[in-house]
Design a protein around this motif. Structure first.
Motif, mmCIF file in Angstrom:
data_model
loop_
_atom_site.group_PDB
_atom_site.id
_atom_site.type_symbol
_atom_site.label_atom_id
_atom_site.label_comp_id
_atom_site.label_asym_id
_atom_site.label_seq_id
_atom_site.Cartn_x
_atom_site.Cartn_y
_atom_site.Cartn_z
ATOM 1 N N ARG A 162 -26.709 -42.523 10.942
ATOM 2 C CA ARG A 162 -27.537 -42.786 12.129
ATOM 3 C C ARG A 162 -28.171 -44.173 12.054
ATOM 4 N N THR A 173 -20.260 -49.065 18.534
ATOM 5 C CA THR A 173 -19.403 -47.958 18.984
ATOM 6 C C THR A 173 -17.992 -48.390 19.374
ATOM 7 N N GLU A 213 -22.446 -42.848 13.350
ATOM 8 C CA GLU A 213 -21.957 -41.901 14.361
ATOM 9 C C GLU A 213 -22.939 -41.777 15.516
ATOM 10 N N GLU A 214 -24.223 -42.004 15.201
ATOM 11 C CA GLU A 214 -25.230 -41.858 16.270
ATOM 12 C C GLU A 214 -26.145 -43.081 16.275
ATOM 13 N N ALA A 245 -17.797 -43.231 22.685
ATOM 14 C CA ALA A 245 -19.177 -42.745 22.526
ATOM 15 C C ALA A 245 -19.687 -42.080 23.804
ATOM 16 N N LYS A 291 -18.678 -40.791 18.718
ATOM 17 C CA LYS A 291 -20.026 -41.336 18.504
ATOM 18 C C LYS A 291 -20.943 -40.989 19.676
ATOM 19 N N ARG A 292 -22.252 -41.179 19.462
ATOM 20 C CA ARG A 292 -23.230 -40.893 20.523
ATOM 21 C C ARG A 292 -24.251 -42.014 20.564
ATOM 22 N N VAL A 330 -27.917 -42.353 21.950
ATOM 23 C CA VAL A 330 -29.016 -41.537 22.488
ATOM 24 C C VAL A 330 -30.115 -42.481 22.978
#
Ligand SMILES: Cc1cc2nc3c(=O)[nH]c(=O)nc-3n(C[C@H](O)[C@H](O)[C@H](O)COP(=O)(O)OP(=O)(O)OC[C@H]3O[C@@H](n4cnc5c(N)ncnc54)[C@H](O)[C@@H]3O)c2cc1C
Ligand SMILES: NC(=O)c1ccc[n+]([C@@H]2O[C@H](COP(=O)([O-])OP(=O)(O)OC[C@H]3O[C@@H](n4cnc5c(N)ncnc54)[C@H](OP(=O)(O)O)[C@@H]3O)[C@@H](O)[C@H]2O)c1
Length: 466
Positions: free
Chosen positions: A154, A172, A197-198, A226, A270-271, A273
């Motif tokens: 993260r 990403t 990944e985040e 992502a 992936k994300r 946020v």
């Protein structure tokens, strides 16, 4: 009676411009397009390469934006233009020397320092400024050895501007997306192997106050690898804190964010946020960043009716091994040039005349981010630089040019002083070399990252083994 000068017998007005980014080039272009009097412009840059943040800031996956350099190339081709690259004003040459060699000096040196957040743990390894991270992926020689640890799962990006979006998006992009860009080779390799990944992007205020522009925010919703995640609860704004005077960009941002909040994650690798009303208060870890302590903010009206973030007592701890601070930039003082330590900018009269002790300093001007502050897109610097040049031309209207040394003398002094000086022809060799390296791989260029190598290419010598 003073003797009248005509256009033909006038000495050229001689102007030095410090900085070859957009504002320096727009100032040069405006000066060299004056039909009324002959003008000569020498542009200095501390790097052997021109274009400032267009080369070292604009994201590699935005090549169209970089095509603005074609306009600057036209300026460089004009009679009266010279480039002195790899010359740092303030160390290789002093401001006082420039002031004595030229009728006028324009500082267009940008704001390359990063704003500090002031939170505990900010200097732990794993906490980087956007200046460093962006410079690293864009092959800026100052940051080639950064070698960031991209293994943590993260990452946290602090800030809600377009630089924060650039940093998040770059983490990403897929290998195929990056491999066709001018990203630094070292960054391509490391981003490819990254474990991130985040990416959690933190806005200290609400969605209405985000400084994103619409196309950049929309791009996050179209990433190949992502999903973009927004908590609908973050978009609830109490009526009394709604801004009545929202501009079209902010209104559209909220609309885009609402659409993101309605989406179901599609299970991409992936994300990103996007969180609002949240600030980091401490970075924790044993010798490197491992966790970030966050606080929930509330919006409160300040005395002038603006909305600022106030921390509540709701805190949480999240795991994160990489923190990127994208919270704005600040300028550096150049010895001999007035500087406001509070704003991190060169003080001026509103039109770009540099001011000291409340009065304009004759022959001294400023343009671009170091004049207005670190905001605005590339085009914003055009109007800004033209305003400065118009003030300069008004000040010199009807005045004879009086520099004590001629243009050849300046080149001779600099040539003797700075053995690895790079002129515009030298930059063109670097440019052609980089494009040649990129061509077989379908890339616009492969950027050199070592100043020594650039200097060798500029001097038409063989490069060392890469
Ligand atoms: C990460 C990032 C991405 C961006 N992306 C975009 C985008 O996609 N689209 C967009 O429109 N805008 C973008 N911008 C904004 C745009 O880059 C700026 O508006 C613009 O570059 C500011 O121009 P400038 O000439 O004032 O400063 P800069 O571009 O910073 O140029 C300053 C120049 O001065 C030189 N210099 C500094 N000190 C000295 C010295 N002492 N002696 C000699 N030379 C010196 C520097 O080397 C540099 O070349 C981005 C900005 C950032 C930070
Ligand atoms: N693609 C593009 O066109 C592009 C790409 C990159 C950059 N640019 C331009 O370049 C300029 C600079 O961009 P930028 O992103 O550096 O600056 P910016 O747009 O001014 O955004 C800075 C962000 O940092 C936040 N911030 C400041 N101090 C903070 C702190 N102590 N803690 C938490 N957050 C903090 C600000 O929040 P507050 O609002 O609460 O102060 C704001 O959200 C902008 O004009 C941008 O549009 C354009």
């Amino acid at each position: 009676m003073t003797e009248q000068t005509t256009e033909t017998d006038q000495h050229p007005l001689r102007v030095a411009i410090v900085g070859s980014g957009p504002s320096g080039f727009y100032a040069a272009g405006h000066l060299l397009s004056q039909a009324g009097r002959p003008i000569e412009v020498d542009v200095f840059d501390r790097l052997p390469t021109p274009w400032g943040l267009v080369r070292g800031g604009v994201a590699p996956d935005h090549p169209k934006i970089k095509s603005v350099t074609r306009v600057y190339e036209k300026t460089a081709a004009k009679e009266g233009f010279r480039f002195f690259g790899n010359v740092e004003v303030g160390s290789d040459v002093s401001h006082d020397e420039l002031a004595s060699w030229y009728d006028a000096v324009i500082y267009a040196s940008g704001t390359s320092g990063d704003k500090k957040s002031g939170i505990a743990g900010e200097d732990l390894p794993g906490s980087l400024s956007a200046t460093e991270f962006v410079g690293w992926y864009n092959a800026h020689p100052d940051f080639r050895d950064l070698d960031p640890d991209l293994s943590p799962k993260r990452a946290v990006v602090i800030g809600n501007g377009n630089v924060a979006i650039d940093c998040a998006r770059m983490l990403t992009l897929t290998h195929d997306e990056l491999a066709v860009t001018d990203i630094a080779d070292h960054a391509l390799e490391l981003l490819d192997a990254a474990g991130v990944e985040e990416i959690v992007v933190l806005g200290r205020r609400g969605p209405e106050q985000a400084a994103f522009t619409n196309p950049e925010l929309l791009e996050l919703g179209e990433l190949a690898d992502a999903d973009v995640i927004v908590d609908p609860a973050d978009l609830e704004i109490p009526d009394e804190l709604r801004q009545d005077d929202l501009d079209a960009t902010a209104r559209k941002n909220v609309e885009i964010l609402r659409e993101y909040a309605e989406r179901q994650p599609s299970g991409k690798r992936k994300r990103i946020v996007l969180r609002f009303l949240t600030s980091p208060v401490e970075l924790l870890g044993d010798g490197k960043v491992e966790q970030v302590r966050l606080v929930r903010n509330e919006l409160v009206r300040d005395e002038r009716g603006g909305l600022r973030a106030r921390p509540t007592d709701q805190e949480e701890l999240i795991e994160a091994g990489l923190v990127l601070r994208a919270i704005g930039y600040t300028g550096f003082a150049i010895p001999g040039v007035p500087f406001n330590e509070g704003t991190g900018l060169i003080p001026h009269d509103g039109d770009g005349r540099v001011v000291h002790d409340g009065a304009p300093v004759p022959g001294l001007y400023t343009a671009g981010w170091i004049k207005r502050g670190p905001s605005g897109v590339i085009g914003t610097n055009k109007k800004c630089a033209q305003e400065t040049v118009d003030a300069l031309l008004a000040d010199f209207a009807g005045k004879e040019s009086t520099p004590p040394v001629d243009t050849d003398d300046v080149a001779k002094i600099l040539g003797e002083r700075v053995s690895d000086l790079v002129d515009y022809a030298g930059w063109e060799l670097i440019d052609a070399h980089e494009k040649g390296l990129g061509e077989p791989h379908g890339r616009p260029r492969v950027k050199l990252t070592l100043v020594d190598e650039m200097v060798r290419i500029a001097a038409q010598q063989e490069p060392a083994a890469r």
